[in-house]
Design a protein around this motif. Structure first.
Motif, PDB file in Angstrom:
ATOM      1  N   GLU A  39       4.652 -28.646 -16.883  1.00  0.00           N
ATOM      2  CA  GLU A  39       3.312 -28.451 -17.412  1.00  0.00           C
ATOM      3  C   GLU A  39       3.076 -26.970 -17.667  1.00  0.00           C
ATOM      4  O   GLU A  39       3.764 -26.107 -17.102  1.00  0.00           O
ATOM      5  CB  GLU A  39       2.235 -29.000 -16.465  1.00  0.00           C
ATOM      6  N   TYR A  40       2.131 -26.674 -18.548  1.00  0.00           N
ATOM      7  CA  TYR A  40       1.707 -25.292 -18.759  1.00  0.00           C
ATOM      8  C   TYR A  40       0.222 -25.282 -19.076  1.00  0.00           C
ATOM      9  O   TYR A  40      -0.352 -26.288 -19.508  1.00  0.00           O
ATOM     10  CB  TYR A  40       2.513 -24.615 -19.871  1.00  0.00           C
ATOM     11  N   GLU A  41      -0.372 -24.119 -18.867  1.00  0.00           N
ATOM     12  CA  GLU A  41      -1.800 -23.963 -19.099  1.00  0.00           C
ATOM     13  C   GLU A  41      -2.029 -23.115 -20.347  1.00  0.00           C
ATOM     14  O   GLU A  41      -1.402 -22.075 -20.525  1.00  0.00           O
ATOM     15  CB  GLU A  41      -2.462 -23.308 -17.891  1.00  0.00           C
ATOM     16  N   TYR A  51      -4.430 -27.886 -19.326  1.00  0.00           N
ATOM     17  CA  TYR A  51      -3.047 -28.219 -18.968  1.00  0.00           C
ATOM     18  C   TYR A  51      -2.403 -29.142 -19.998  1.00  0.00           C
ATOM     19  O   TYR A  51      -3.010 -30.105 -20.465  1.00  0.00           O
ATOM     20  CB  TYR A  51      -2.995 -28.843 -17.577  1.00  0.00           C
ATOM     21  N   ASN A  52      -1.144 -28.809 -20.344  1.00  0.00           N
ATOM     22  CA  ASN A  52      -0.332 -29.599 -21.259  1.00  0.00           C
ATOM     23  C   ASN A  52       0.910 -30.075 -20.507  1.00  0.00           C
ATOM     24  O   ASN A  52       1.456 -29.357 -19.665  1.00  0.00           O
ATOM     25  CB  ASN A  52       0.077 -28.751 -22.460  1.00  0.00           C
ATOM     26  N   HIS A  53       1.355 -31.301 -20.856  1.00  0.00           N
ATOM     27  CA  HIS A  53       2.435 -31.932 -20.102  1.00  0.00           C
ATOM     28  C   HIS A  53       3.645 -32.173 -21.013  1.00  0.00           C
ATOM     29  O   HIS A  53       3.527 -32.779 -22.085  1.00  0.00           O
ATOM     30  CB  HIS A  53       1.951 -33.243 -19.501  1.00  0.00           C
TER      31      HIS A  53
END
Length: 227
Positions: free
Chosen positions: A211-213, A195-197
């Protein structure tokens, strides 16, 4: 024989259902030629009342899209880009597709007295706590549909006809929903597996979180999540 007649009568029904399902305005939004809204980041915050009040509660929305390398030229060459700004603004940004790109977008009521040129430059962004290395900010028009009192994006205002005709027509109506796009460039080394924020700070110091994965590639929205 009776069953066959019954099935034949149902054919128009299923064809209609298929057409409605595949063309549903609630399914996917076309955001640039060849790019649809299944590349959205997941919102961790929804509409902020102060922002909605400022931009117009029935018009305001905010979204972020993950722009893959193959999609970047489509964003930069989108015929809608030249509606409000010169083409050269986008040509200068081409060439380096080795970076990571996000596209943040918010929409507003164009009838409100907002100095949008000044406002749209005062947003701040961070991905995993790191500022972007570069950004490109511009106005972008959509056609829209109304859901209750709320205006929702439908299609980019201009559409390009397929080859061999290959020219641009206004095919989505004359009413426009105005949006502001910010194309952000980040060093790809800051992206994490998992996960990125992504954080947006508005000019009124409101925080918007996404967020995305990331696995081997960006994890897109599933069909169940699109609506």
């Amino acid at each position: 024989m009776i069953v066959e007649k019954y099935l034949i009568r149902l054919v128009p029904f299923f064809l209609g259902l298929f057409f409605i399902t595949c063309t549903s305005q609630y399914y996917l939004t076309l955001i640039s030629p060849g790019i649809t809204s299944d590349v959205r980041l997941k919102k961790q915050t929804d509409l902020r009342m102060e922002e909605a009040s400022f931009y117009g509660p029935w018009f305001y929305s905010h979204t972020t899209f993950y722009i893959e390398k193959s999609q970047l030229p489509k964003v930069l060459e989108d015929p809608n880009n030249t509606v409000f700004q010169p083409k050269e603004k986008f040509i200068l940004k081409k060439g380096d597709d080795s970076q990571l790109h996000l596209l943040f977008e918010f929409c507003y009521d164009k009838s409100k007295q907002i100095d949008i040129e000044k406002d749209m430059e005062n947003y701040r962004f961070q991905l995993n706590g790191v500022d972007p290395s570069e950004k490109l900010v511009y106005l972008y028009p959509y056609s829209y549909f109304k859901k209750g009192k709320t205006f929702r994006r439908r299609f980019p205002f201009y559409e390009r006809l397929a080859y061999p005709r290959e020219h641009i027509l206004i095919t989505t109506g004359y009413d426009q929903l105005y949006c502001v796009r910010t194309l952000l460039r980040f060093d790809p080394s800051i992206e994490k597996r998992g996960y990125n924020h992504f954080e947006v700070i508005t000019p009124r110091n409101q925080y918007l979180y996404y967020e995305y994965e990331m696995e081997k590639e960006f994890v897109r929205f599933t069909e169940e999540e699109i609506n």
